[in-house]
Design a protein around this motif. Sequence first.
Motif, PDB file in Angstrom:
ATOM      1  N   PRO A   4       0.818  -1.231   0.000  1.00  7.40           N
ATOM      2  CA  PRO A   4       0.000   0.000   0.000  1.00  7.40           C
ATOM      3  C   PRO A   4       0.846   1.273   0.000  1.00  7.40           C
ATOM      4  CG  PRO A   4      -0.889  -1.594   1.564  1.00  7.40           C
ATOM      5  CD  PRO A   4       0.413  -2.158   1.049  1.00  7.40           C
ATOM      6  N   GLU A   5       1.966   1.285   0.732  1.00  2.87           N
ATOM      7  CA  GLU A   5       2.819   2.473   0.761  1.00  2.87           C
ATOM      8  C   GLU A   5       3.413   2.760  -0.617  1.00  2.87           C
ATOM      9  OE1 GLU A   5       6.935   3.392   2.852  1.00  2.87           O
ATOM     10  OE2 GLU A   5       5.293   3.382   4.312  1.00  2.87           O
ATOM     11  N   ASN A  10       3.743   6.062  -5.560  1.00  4.87           N
ATOM     12  CA  ASN A  10       3.618   6.203  -7.014  1.00  4.87           C
ATOM     13  C   ASN A  10       2.577   7.245  -7.393  1.00  4.87           C
ATOM     14  OD1 ASN A  10       5.620   4.319  -7.462  1.00  4.87           O
ATOM     15  ND2 ASN A  10       4.193   2.613  -7.708  1.00  4.87           N
ATOM     16  N   THR A  11       1.491   7.294  -6.672  1.00  4.77           N
ATOM     17  CA  THR A  11       0.448   8.286  -6.935  1.00  4.77           C
ATOM     18  C   THR A  11       0.984   9.699  -6.679  1.00  4.77           C
ATOM     19  OG1 THR A  11      -1.238   6.681  -6.307  1.00  4.77           O
ATOM     20  CG2 THR A  11      -1.920   8.979  -6.367  1.00  4.77           C
ATOM     21  N   ILE A  12       1.731   9.855  -5.610  1.00  7.30           N
ATOM     22  CA  ILE A  12       2.341  11.154  -5.282  1.00  7.30           C
ATOM     23  C   ILE A  12       3.361  11.539  -6.356  1.00  7.30           C
ATOM     24  CG2 ILE A  12       3.906  12.322  -3.674  1.00  7.30           C
ATOM     25  CD1 ILE A  12       2.384  10.814  -1.397  1.00  7.30           C
ATOM     26  N   VAL A  63       6.728   8.964   2.943  1.00  8.47           N
ATOM     27  CA  VAL A  63       5.356   8.539   2.661  1.00  8.47           C
ATOM     28  C   VAL A  63       4.939   7.465   3.649  1.00  8.47           C
ATOM     29  CG1 VAL A  63       3.822   7.548   0.922  1.00  8.47           C
ATOM     30  CG2 VAL A  63       5.643   9.122   0.224  1.00  8.47           C
ATOM     31  N   LYS A  64       3.748   7.635   4.209  1.00  8.60           N
ATOM     32  CA  LYS A  64       3.213   6.688   5.185  1.00  8.60           C
ATOM     33  C   LYS A  64       1.796   6.280   4.795  1.00  8.60           C
ATOM     34  CE  LYS A  64       6.712   6.659   7.942  1.00  8.60           C
ATOM     35  NZ  LYS A  64       7.548   5.466   7.895  1.00  8.60           N
ATOM     36  N   THR A  65       1.426   5.076   5.182  1.00 10.51           N
ATOM     37  CA  THR A  65       0.036   4.643   5.047  1.00 10.51           C
ATOM     38  C   THR A  65      -0.765   5.339   6.140  1.00 10.51           C
ATOM     39  OG1 THR A  65       0.290   2.778   6.551  1.00 10.51           O
ATOM     40  CG2 THR A  65       0.760   2.368   4.198  1.00 10.51           C
ATOM     41  N   PRO A  66      -2.092   5.236   6.111  1.00 11.17           N
ATOM     42  CA  PRO A  66      -2.892   5.889   7.161  1.00 11.17           C
ATOM     43  C   PRO A  66      -2.537   5.444   8.581  1.00 11.17           C
ATOM     44  CG  PRO A  66      -4.291   5.301   5.323  1.00 11.17           C
ATOM     45  CD  PRO A  66      -2.943   4.693   5.038  1.00 11.17           C
ATOM     46  N   VAL A  67      -1.957   4.272   8.729  1.00  6.96           N
ATOM     47  CA  VAL A  67      -1.609   3.794  10.080  1.00  6.96           C
ATOM     48  C   VAL A  67      -0.106   3.754  10.324  1.00  6.96           C
ATOM     49  CG1 VAL A  67      -3.727   2.450  10.352  1.00  6.96           C
ATOM     50  CG2 VAL A  67      -1.710   1.378   9.343  1.00  6.96           C
ATOM     51  N   GLY A  68       0.701   4.150   9.335  1.00  9.15           N
ATOM     52  CA  GLY A  68       2.154   4.111   9.472  1.00  9.15           C
ATOM     53  C   GLY A  68       2.671   5.174  10.418  1.00  9.15           C
ATOM     54  N   PHE A  90       6.009  14.647   6.075  1.00  6.13           N
ATOM     55  CA  PHE A  90       5.371  13.336   6.006  1.00  6.13           C
ATOM     56  C   PHE A  90       4.051  13.469   5.261  1.00  6.13           C
ATOM     57  CE2 PHE A  90       8.195  13.359   9.560  1.00  6.13           C
ATOM     58  CZ  PHE A  90       8.810  12.123   9.488  1.00  6.13           C
ATOM     59  N   ALA A  91       3.826  12.564   4.322  1.00  6.01           N
ATOM     60  CA  ALA A  91       2.603  12.623   3.516  1.00  6.01           C
ATOM     61  C   ALA A  91       1.943  11.255   3.471  1.00  6.01           C
ATOM     62  CB  ALA A  91       2.923  13.096   2.108  1.00  6.01           C
ATOM     63  N   ARG A  92       0.633  11.258   3.659  1.00  6.12           N
ATOM     64  CA  ARG A  92      -0.167  10.034   3.547  1.00  6.12           C
ATOM     65  C   ARG A  92      -1.051  10.065   2.298  1.00  6.12           C
ATOM     66  NH1 ARG A  92       0.260   7.501   8.529  1.00  6.12           N
ATOM     67  NH2 ARG A  92       0.889   8.859  10.224  1.00  6.12           N
ATOM     68  N   THR A  93      -1.168  11.260   1.703  1.00  8.45           N
ATOM     69  CA  THR A  93      -2.020  11.449   0.530  1.00  8.45           C
ATOM     70  C   THR A  93      -1.343  12.396  -0.459  1.00  8.45           C
ATOM     71  OG1 THR A  93      -3.141  13.407   1.398  1.00  8.45           O
ATOM     72  CG2 THR A  93      -4.103  11.251   1.980  1.00  8.45           C
ATOM     73  N   VAL A  94      -1.876  12.427  -1.673  1.00  8.98           N
ATOM     74  CA  VAL A  94      -1.383  13.371  -2.674  1.00  8.98           C
ATOM     75  C   VAL A  94      -1.567  14.802  -2.182  1.00  8.98           C
ATOM     76  CG1 VAL A  94      -1.803  14.305  -4.988  1.00  8.98           C
ATOM     77  CG2 VAL A  94      -1.705  11.828  -4.638  1.00  8.98           C
ATOM     78  N   ASP A  95      -2.722  15.107  -1.612  1.00  6.56           N
ATOM     79  CA  ASP A  95      -2.979  16.472  -1.129  1.00  6.56           C
ATOM     80  C   ASP A  95      -1.961  16.900  -0.084  1.00  6.56           C
ATOM     81  OD1 ASP A  95      -5.142  16.849  -2.818  1.00  6.56           O
ATOM     82  OD2 ASP A  95      -6.635  16.303  -1.301  1.00  6.56           O
ATOM     83  N   GLU A  96      -1.630  16.012   0.845  1.00  5.62           N
ATOM     84  CA  GLU A  96      -0.625  16.353   1.857  1.00  5.62           C
ATOM     85  C   GLU A  96       0.733  16.615   1.200  1.00  5.62           C
ATOM     86  OE1 GLU A  96      -2.449  14.006   5.742  1.00  5.62           O
ATOM     87  OE2 GLU A  96      -0.625  13.240   4.825  1.00  5.62           O
ATOM     88  N   ALA A  97       1.098  15.792   0.229  1.00 10.81           N
ATOM     89  CA  ALA A  97       2.375  15.981  -0.459  1.00 10.81           C
ATOM     90  C   ALA A  97       2.406  17.313  -1.214  1.00 10.81           C
ATOM     91  CB  ALA A  97       2.625  14.823  -1.421  1.00 10.81           C
ATOM     92  N   VAL A  98       1.341  17.607  -1.941  1.00  8.80           N
ATOM     93  CA  VAL A  98       1.283  18.866  -2.699  1.00  8.80           C
ATOM     94  C   VAL A  98       1.365  20.057  -1.752  1.00  8.80           C
ATOM     95  CG1 VAL A  98      -0.197  20.319  -4.160  1.00  8.80           C
ATOM     96  CG2 VAL A  98       0.090  17.878  -4.688  1.00  8.80           C
TER      97      VAL A  98
END
Length: 105
Positions: A4-5, A10-12, A63-68, A90-98
């Motif tokens: 999952p990570e 890859n999405t980010i 990058v972390k999963t929702p529970v990482g 630290f980013a769990r989603t594309v929005d957080e990374a952006v």
Amino acid sequence: MKKPETNIQNTIRVALCKLGCKIFRCNTGNFYTKYGEEIKIGQVGHSDLYGVRPDGRAIFLEVKTPVGSASKQQLNFIKAMKKNNALAGFARTVDEAVNIVFPKE
């Protein structure tokens, strides 16, 4: 099957590349040859993704999963990069990374 990570990474990567960034993945850890020899690669704590924005500013994303959760080494690495004016976090989603890479100042 991808972890999952890895899917989140890859999405980010795709999203940030579409915004003009150059993003690379850093593999860190222990691996074994087919003969059972251990090979250590990377720097412990180094972020999963790194690169540059279109203006050349450095980027480091863990990058972390929702529970990482972050390790002490990862926390220290991000802190050091921020201290040196890099865009890091630290980013769990594309929005957080952006939001890390293109902060609303």
